[in-house]
Scaffold this motif. Sequence first.
Motif, PDB file in Angstrom:
ATOM      1  N   VAL A  36       0.840  -1.209   0.000  1.00 17.50           N
ATOM      2  CA  VAL A  36       0.000   0.000   0.000  1.00 17.50           C
ATOM      3  C   VAL A  36       0.868   1.250   0.000  1.00 17.50           C
ATOM      4  O   VAL A  36       0.569   2.226  -0.693  1.00 17.50           O
ATOM      5  CB  VAL A  36      -0.950  -0.015   1.222  1.00 17.50           C
ATOM      6  CG1 VAL A  36      -1.743   1.287   1.304  1.00 17.50           C
ATOM      7  CG2 VAL A  36      -1.902  -1.201   1.138  1.00 17.50           C
ATOM      8  N   ALA A  41       0.135   5.737  -1.030  1.00 20.27           N
ATOM      9  CA  ALA A  41      -1.027   6.009  -0.192  1.00 20.27           C
ATOM     10  C   ALA A  41      -0.642   6.883   0.994  1.00 20.27           C
ATOM     11  O   ALA A  41       0.528   6.995   1.367  1.00 20.27           O
ATOM     12  CB  ALA A  41      -1.616   4.693   0.310  1.00 20.27           C
ATOM     13  N   MET A  42      -1.647   7.534   1.574  1.00 21.88           N
ATOM     14  CA  MET A  42      -1.425   8.354   2.758  1.00 21.88           C
ATOM     15  C   MET A  42      -1.092   7.449   3.951  1.00 21.88           C
ATOM     16  O   MET A  42      -1.478   6.275   3.994  1.00 21.88           O
ATOM     17  CB  MET A  42      -2.680   9.173   3.068  1.00 21.88           C
ATOM     18  CG  MET A  42      -3.083  10.119   1.945  1.00 21.88           C
ATOM     19  SD  MET A  42      -1.873  11.451   1.707  1.00 21.88           S
ATOM     20  CE  MET A  42      -2.127  12.392   3.223  1.00 21.88           C
ATOM     21  N   HIS A  43      -0.401   8.029   4.942  1.00 19.53           N
ATOM     22  CA  HIS A  43       0.019   7.252   6.100  1.00 19.53           C
ATOM     23  C   HIS A  43      -1.176   6.660   6.841  1.00 19.53           C
ATOM     24  O   HIS A  43      -1.140   5.502   7.273  1.00 19.53           O
ATOM     25  CB  HIS A  43       0.837   8.139   7.046  1.00 19.53           C
ATOM     26  CG  HIS A  43       1.467   7.377   8.170  1.00 19.53           C
ATOM     27  ND1 HIS A  43       1.114   7.555   9.486  1.00 19.53           N
ATOM     28  CD2 HIS A  43       2.432   6.407   8.173  1.00 19.53           C
ATOM     29  CE1 HIS A  43       1.830   6.752  10.256  1.00 19.53           C
ATOM     30  NE2 HIS A  43       2.637   6.049   9.496  1.00 19.53           N
ATOM     31  N   ALA A  44      -2.250   7.437   6.973  1.00 21.85           N
ATOM     32  CA  ALA A  44      -3.448   6.928   7.650  1.00 21.85           C
ATOM     33  C   ALA A  44      -4.043   5.743   6.899  1.00 21.85           C
ATOM     34  O   ALA A  44      -4.501   4.768   7.513  1.00 21.85           O
ATOM     35  CB  ALA A  44      -4.487   8.041   7.783  1.00 21.85           C
ATOM     36  N   ASP A  45      -4.047   5.809   5.571  1.00 25.20           N
ATOM     37  CA  ASP A  45      -4.580   4.709   4.771  1.00 25.20           C
ATOM     38  C   ASP A  45      -3.726   3.451   4.918  1.00 25.20           C
ATOM     39  O   ASP A  45      -4.249   2.326   4.928  1.00 25.20           O
ATOM     40  CB  ASP A  45      -4.658   5.111   3.296  1.00 25.20           C
ATOM     41  CG  ASP A  45      -5.639   6.260   3.062  1.00 25.20           C
ATOM     42  OD1 ASP A  45      -6.616   6.350   3.812  1.00 25.20           O
ATOM     43  OD2 ASP A  45      -5.414   7.055   2.132  1.00 25.20           O
ATOM     44  N   ILE A  46      -2.426   3.651   5.016  1.00 24.64           N
ATOM     45  CA  ILE A  46      -1.517   2.514   5.210  1.00 24.64           C
ATOM     46  C   ILE A  46      -1.812   1.814   6.527  1.00 24.64           C
ATOM     47  O   ILE A  46      -1.882   0.579   6.600  1.00 24.64           O
ATOM     48  CB  ILE A  46      -0.050   2.990   5.165  1.00 24.64           C
ATOM     49  CG1 ILE A  46       0.297   3.556   3.796  1.00 24.64           C
ATOM     50  CG2 ILE A  46       0.895   1.844   5.532  1.00 24.64           C
ATOM     51  CD1 ILE A  46       1.652   4.236   3.734  1.00 24.64           C
ATOM     52  N   ILE A  48      -4.643   1.923   8.256  1.00 21.55           N
ATOM     53  CA  ILE A  48      -5.962   1.285   8.187  1.00 21.55           C
ATOM     54  C   ILE A  48      -5.861  -0.065   7.473  1.00 21.55           C
ATOM     55  O   ILE A  48      -6.437  -1.069   7.916  1.00 21.55           O
ATOM     56  CB  ILE A  48      -6.966   2.203   7.459  1.00 21.55           C
ATOM     57  CG1 ILE A  48      -7.271   3.421   8.330  1.00 21.55           C
ATOM     58  CG2 ILE A  48      -8.261   1.442   7.140  1.00 21.55           C
ATOM     59  CD1 ILE A  48      -8.099   4.478   7.633  1.00 21.55           C
ATOM     60  N   ALA A  49      -5.110  -0.088   6.377  1.00 17.12           N
ATOM     61  CA  ALA A  49      -4.926  -1.343   5.644  1.00 17.12           C
ATOM     62  C   ALA A  49      -4.219  -2.375   6.514  1.00 17.12           C
ATOM     63  O   ALA A  49      -4.573  -3.562   6.512  1.00 17.12           O
ATOM     64  CB  ALA A  49      -4.125  -1.091   4.368  1.00 17.12           C
ATOM     65  N   TRP A 166       3.424   2.510  12.315  1.00 22.07           N
ATOM     66  CA  TRP A 166       2.741   3.552  13.082  1.00 22.07           C
ATOM     67  C   TRP A 166       3.715   4.665  13.483  1.00 22.07           C
ATOM     68  O   TRP A 166       3.361   5.848  13.478  1.00 22.07           O
ATOM     69  CB  TRP A 166       2.127   2.923  14.321  1.00 22.07           C
ATOM     70  CG  TRP A 166       1.298   3.872  15.153  1.00 22.07           C
ATOM     71  CD1 TRP A 166       1.759   4.837  16.002  1.00 22.07           C
ATOM     72  CD2 TRP A 166      -0.123   3.928  15.210  1.00 22.07           C
ATOM     73  NE1 TRP A 166       0.724   5.504  16.588  1.00 22.07           N
ATOM     74  CE2 TRP A 166      -0.458   4.968  16.119  1.00 22.07           C
ATOM     75  CE3 TRP A 166      -1.146   3.214  14.606  1.00 22.07           C
ATOM     76  CZ2 TRP A 166      -1.773   5.303  16.424  1.00 22.07           C
ATOM     77  CZ3 TRP A 166      -2.452   3.542  14.903  1.00 22.07           C
ATOM     78  CH2 TRP A 166      -2.759   4.580  15.798  1.00 22.07           C
TER      79      TRP A 166
END
Length: 229
Positions: A36, A41-46, A48-49, A166
């Motif tokens: 991802v 992708a954005m860090h938040a999306d990473i 979440i994935a 994180w």
Amino acid sequence: MSRYKIHRSHRTGWLRAAVLGANDGIVSTASLIIGVASAQAMHADILIAGVAGLVAGAMSMAAGEYVSVSSQSDTEQADLELEKDSLKNDFEFELNELANIYEKRGLESDLALQVAKQLMAHDALGAHARDELGLAENARARPIQAALFSAGAFTLGAVLPLLVAWNMPGTQLIPIVAVSSLAFLAILGSLAAHAGGAAMSVGAIRVTFWGALAMGLTATVGRLLGVTV
């Protein structure tokens, strides 16, 4: 030198589940994060994935272990029911069958028959389960235990690369997650090999190789999709 030997065969059940679960947790979660991230992708999306992969993977491991071990348990129970029926309806045949097993293992005929009689007088079904069917009590299939153990091991493994991701936003995320995950895999492989009585270096190499391959392929897919989507 000590006269006592440490046997490790009793560890195969839990060791397999622990290594498989933790290895899958590290490899799948780290690969997902890297894939991802490679798609820009954005860090938040990473994250979440990664969390979604942890939950889905743990549940998949639990369900898979429960179903497979339940099938094994069903087979064992069916065999035991056949033995119960045969012991009830043809005890003499079962006695001679057990005596023949001991005779083939090296006992003389009379002694084999005597041993069979004594063991069947104590626990006829247990003797046949152990010596005819090969079902040792400490190795019986336990579906719920296997499901919980596999899910727990997967979760512990998946948490490691997720915590690294994180705390590592930005361009360093991919290399740091990859290197740390390979280090986790090397430690896991070494400990598993040591617990099983094998060379620690061999255990470390075989898990890190497949982990690196999985991460590399996932990063390639993520980079390609990130360009085309």
